[in-house]
Scaffold this motif. Structure first.
Motif, PDB file in Angstrom:
ATOM      1  N   ALA A  70       0.809  -1.224   0.000  1.00 50.67           N
ATOM      2  CA  ALA A  70       0.000   0.000   0.000  1.00 50.67           C
ATOM      3  C   ALA A  70       0.841   1.273   0.000  1.00 50.67           C
ATOM      4  O   ALA A  70       0.629   2.161  -0.832  1.00 50.67           O
ATOM      5  CB  ALA A  70      -0.963  -0.014   1.187  1.00 50.67           C
ATOM      6  N   SER A  71       1.754   1.403   0.923  1.00 47.80           N
ATOM      7  CA  SER A  71       2.504   2.658   1.070  1.00 47.80           C
ATOM      8  C   SER A  71       3.174   3.147  -0.212  1.00 47.80           C
ATOM      9  O   SER A  71       3.145   4.345  -0.492  1.00 47.80           O
ATOM     10  CB  SER A  71       3.530   2.548   2.193  1.00 47.80           C
ATOM     11  OG  SER A  71       2.859   2.519   3.439  1.00 47.80           O
ATOM     12  N   PRO A  72       3.784   2.272  -1.014  1.00 48.39           N
ATOM     13  CA  PRO A  72       4.391   2.764  -2.251  1.00 48.39           C
ATOM     14  C   PRO A  72       3.382   3.358  -3.247  1.00 48.39           C
ATOM     15  O   PRO A  72       3.769   4.071  -4.167  1.00 48.39           O
ATOM     16  CB  PRO A  72       5.061   1.518  -2.845  1.00 48.39           C
ATOM     17  CG  PRO A  72       5.293   0.623  -1.673  1.00 48.39           C
ATOM     18  CD  PRO A  72       4.113   0.863  -0.762  1.00 48.39           C
ATOM     19  N   ARG A  73       2.097   3.086  -3.067  1.00 50.93           N
ATOM     20  CA  ARG A  73       1.067   3.561  -3.979  1.00 50.93           C
ATOM     21  C   ARG A  73       0.292   4.774  -3.444  1.00 50.93           C
ATOM     22  O   ARG A  73      -0.473   5.388  -4.168  1.00 50.93           O
ATOM     23  CB  ARG A  73       0.089   2.411  -4.260  1.00 50.93           C
ATOM     24  CG  ARG A  73       0.722   1.302  -5.071  1.00 50.93           C
ATOM     25  CD  ARG A  73      -0.068   0.001  -4.994  1.00 50.93           C
ATOM     26  NE  ARG A  73       0.499  -0.996  -5.882  1.00 50.93           N
ATOM     27  CZ  ARG A  73       1.601  -1.695  -5.622  1.00 50.93           C
ATOM     28  NH1 ARG A  73       2.257  -1.521  -4.496  1.00 50.93           N
ATOM     29  NH2 ARG A  73       2.058  -2.570  -6.493  1.00 50.93           N
ATOM     30  N   ILE A  74       0.476   5.078  -2.166  1.00 54.02           N
ATOM     31  CA  ILE A  74      -0.350   6.084  -1.493  1.00 54.02           C
ATOM     32  C   ILE A  74       0.412   7.402  -1.339  1.00 54.02           C
ATOM     33  O   ILE A  74       1.545   7.420  -0.870  1.00 54.02           O
ATOM     34  CB  ILE A  74      -0.777   5.568  -0.104  1.00 54.02           C
ATOM     35  CG1 ILE A  74      -1.673   4.348  -0.247  1.00 54.02           C
ATOM     36  CG2 ILE A  74      -1.482   6.658   0.694  1.00 54.02           C
ATOM     37  CD1 ILE A  74      -1.938   3.633   1.064  1.00 54.02           C
ATOM     38  N   ALA A  75      -0.274   8.501  -1.700  1.00 58.49           N
ATOM     39  CA  ALA A  75       0.277   9.841  -1.478  1.00 58.49           C
ATOM     40  C   ALA A  75      -0.139  10.370  -0.105  1.00 58.49           C
ATOM     41  O   ALA A  75       0.665  10.977   0.602  1.00 58.49           O
ATOM     42  CB  ALA A  75      -0.188  10.787  -2.574  1.00 58.49           C
ATOM     43  N   VAL A  76      -1.410  10.149   0.268  1.00 56.57           N
ATOM     44  CA  VAL A  76      -1.945  10.628   1.543  1.00 56.57           C
ATOM     45  C   VAL A  76      -2.831   9.542   2.127  1.00 56.57           C
ATOM     46  O   VAL A  76      -3.626   8.923   1.404  1.00 56.57           O
ATOM     47  CB  VAL A  76      -2.788  11.913   1.356  1.00 56.57           C
ATOM     48  CG1 VAL A  76      -3.378  12.376   2.681  1.00 56.57           C
ATOM     49  CG2 VAL A  76      -1.963  13.020   0.715  1.00 56.57           C
ATOM     50  N   ARG A  77      -2.705   9.325   3.432  1.00 50.88           N
ATOM     51  CA  ARG A  77      -3.548   8.355   4.137  1.00 50.88           C
ATOM     52  C   ARG A  77      -4.065   9.010   5.402  1.00 50.88           C
ATOM     53  O   ARG A  77      -3.322   9.642   6.141  1.00 50.88           O
ATOM     54  CB  ARG A  77      -2.736   7.110   4.503  1.00 50.88           C
ATOM     55  CG  ARG A  77      -3.548   6.026   5.208  1.00 50.88           C
ATOM     56  CD  ARG A  77      -2.663   4.919   5.752  1.00 50.88           C
ATOM     57  NE  ARG A  77      -1.804   5.373   6.824  1.00 50.88           N
ATOM     58  CZ  ARG A  77      -2.185   5.445   8.113  1.00 50.88           C
ATOM     59  NH1 ARG A  77      -3.388   5.097   8.479  1.00 50.88           N
ATOM     60  NH2 ARG A  77      -1.335   5.871   9.029  1.00 50.88           N
ATOM     61  N   LYS A  78      -5.354   8.870   5.644  1.00 52.47           N
ATOM     62  CA  LYS A  78      -5.978   9.351   6.882  1.00 52.47           C
ATOM     63  C   LYS A  78      -6.724   8.182   7.502  1.00 52.47           C
ATOM     64  O   LYS A  78      -7.357   7.390   6.807  1.00 52.47           O
ATOM     65  CB  LYS A  78      -6.967  10.484   6.606  1.00 52.47           C
ATOM     66  CG  LYS A  78      -6.338  11.714   5.992  1.00 52.47           C
ATOM     67  CD  LYS A  78      -5.468  12.422   6.986  1.00 52.47           C
ATOM     68  CE  LYS A  78      -4.907  13.696   6.370  1.00 52.47           C
ATOM     69  NZ  LYS A  78      -4.086  14.441   7.237  1.00 52.47           N
ATOM     70  N   ALA A  79      -6.657   8.067   8.848  1.00 53.61           N
ATOM     71  CA  ALA A  79      -7.318   6.944   9.523  1.00 53.61           C
ATOM     72  C   ALA A  79      -7.899   7.401  10.833  1.00 53.61           C
ATOM     73  O   ALA A  79      -7.323   8.244  11.535  1.00 53.61           O
ATOM     74  CB  ALA A  79      -6.315   5.808   9.752  1.00 53.61           C
ATOM     75  N   TRP A  80      -9.061   6.818  11.172  1.00 56.59           N
ATOM     76  CA  TRP A  80      -9.753   7.110  12.425  1.00 56.59           C
ATOM     77  C   TRP A  80     -10.354   5.821  12.958  1.00 56.59           C
ATOM     78  O   TRP A  80     -10.706   4.927  12.201  1.00 56.59           O
ATOM     79  CB  TRP A  80     -10.885   8.107  12.212  1.00 56.59           C
ATOM     80  CG  TRP A  80     -10.481   9.381  11.553  1.00 56.59           C
ATOM     81  CD1 TRP A  80     -10.086  10.535  12.177  1.00 56.59           C
ATOM     82  CD2 TRP A  80     -10.415   9.666  10.161  1.00 56.59           C
ATOM     83  NE1 TRP A  80      -9.794  11.498  11.240  1.00 56.59           N
ATOM     84  CE2 TRP A  80      -9.990  10.990  10.005  1.00 56.59           C
ATOM     85  CE3 TRP A  80     -10.669   8.915   9.006  1.00 56.59           C
ATOM     86  CZ2 TRP A  80      -9.823  11.590   8.758  1.00 56.59           C
ATOM     87  CZ3 TRP A  80     -10.508   9.516   7.768  1.00 56.59           C
ATOM     88  CH2 TRP A  80     -10.088  10.831   7.657  1.00 56.59           C
ATOM     89  N   ASN A  81     -10.521   5.745  14.286  1.00 53.64           N
ATOM     90  CA  ASN A  81     -11.145   4.596  14.937  1.00 53.64           C
ATOM     91  C   ASN A  81     -12.404   5.066  15.657  1.00 53.64           C
ATOM     92  O   ASN A  81     -12.387   6.093  16.350  1.00 53.64           O
ATOM     93  CB  ASN A  81     -10.189   3.969  15.951  1.00 53.64           C
ATOM     94  CG  ASN A  81      -8.899   3.523  15.320  1.00 53.64           C
ATOM     95  OD1 ASN A  81      -8.887   2.948  14.236  1.00 53.64           O
ATOM     96  ND2 ASN A  81      -7.797   3.793  15.968  1.00 53.64           N
ATOM     97  N   PHE A  82     -13.490   4.294  15.518  1.00 53.11           N
ATOM     98  CA  PHE A  82     -14.768   4.631  16.144  1.00 53.11           C
ATOM     99  C   PHE A  82     -15.362   3.401  16.813  1.00 53.11           C
ATOM    100  O   PHE A  82     -15.240   2.290  16.295  1.00 53.11           O
ATOM    101  CB  PHE A  82     -15.782   5.123  15.098  1.00 53.11           C
ATOM    102  CG  PHE A  82     -15.405   6.419  14.459  1.00 53.11           C
ATOM    103  CD1 PHE A  82     -15.824   7.611  15.038  1.00 53.11           C
ATOM    104  CD2 PHE A  82     -14.656   6.468  13.310  1.00 53.11           C
ATOM    105  CE1 PHE A  82     -15.499   8.832  14.461  1.00 53.11           C
ATOM    106  CE2 PHE A  82     -14.314   7.675  12.728  1.00 53.11           C
ATOM    107  CZ  PHE A  82     -14.736   8.866  13.303  1.00 53.11           C
ATOM    108  N   CYS A  83     -16.037   3.624  17.945  1.00 58.38           N
ATOM    109  CA  CYS A  83     -16.854   2.588  18.589  1.00 58.38           C
ATOM    110  C   CYS A  83     -18.238   2.636  17.958  1.00 58.38           C
ATOM    111  O   CYS A  83     -18.768   3.726  17.720  1.00 58.38           O
ATOM    112  CB  CYS A  83     -16.999   2.850  20.088  1.00 58.38           C
ATOM    113  SG  CYS A  83     -15.480   2.654  21.001  1.00 58.38           S
TER     114      CYS A  83
END
Length: 99
Positions: free
Chosen positions: A85-98
């Motif tokens: 994934a990382s070699p293909r990604i320019a920007v990554r955003k992540a969040w965790n929710f209950c």
């Protein structure tokens, strides 16, 4: 249940329909096979406005935060992120929710 929501903006060379479809399918298969993952869904933009901002959406579901923590350090997850994934990604955003 815990939901981890991740959005990818791909590098320019991967911003096309065939690359998005390939990345989405591989993400679905590889992450879905991990032991601590309860379910995974992967999407591509449904309209031009979405496509202008993000290329891939990933929602990974876990029973507990401990399962999420185990997932984050799972060698198969790390290999997917670091090698694929990382070699293909320019920007990554992540969040965790209950939920």
């Amino acid at each position: 249940m815990i939901e981890r929501i991740v959005l990818y903006k791909l590098k320019d060379e991967y911003c096309n329909h065939s690359s998005r479809a390939e990345i989405a399918e591989r993400t679905r298969v590889e992450l879905g096979a991990l032991q601590s993952v309860r379910a995974v869904s992967v999407g591509v933009p449904a309209d031009e406005a979405s496509e202008a901002s993000w290329d891939i959406s990933v929602v990974v579901r876990f029973d507990t935060m401990d399962d999420l923590r185990n997932y984050m350090v799972d060698p198969a997850h790390r290999a997917y992120v670091d090698d694929y994934a990382s070699p293909r990604i320019a920007v990554r955003k992540a969040w965790n929710f209950c939920t």
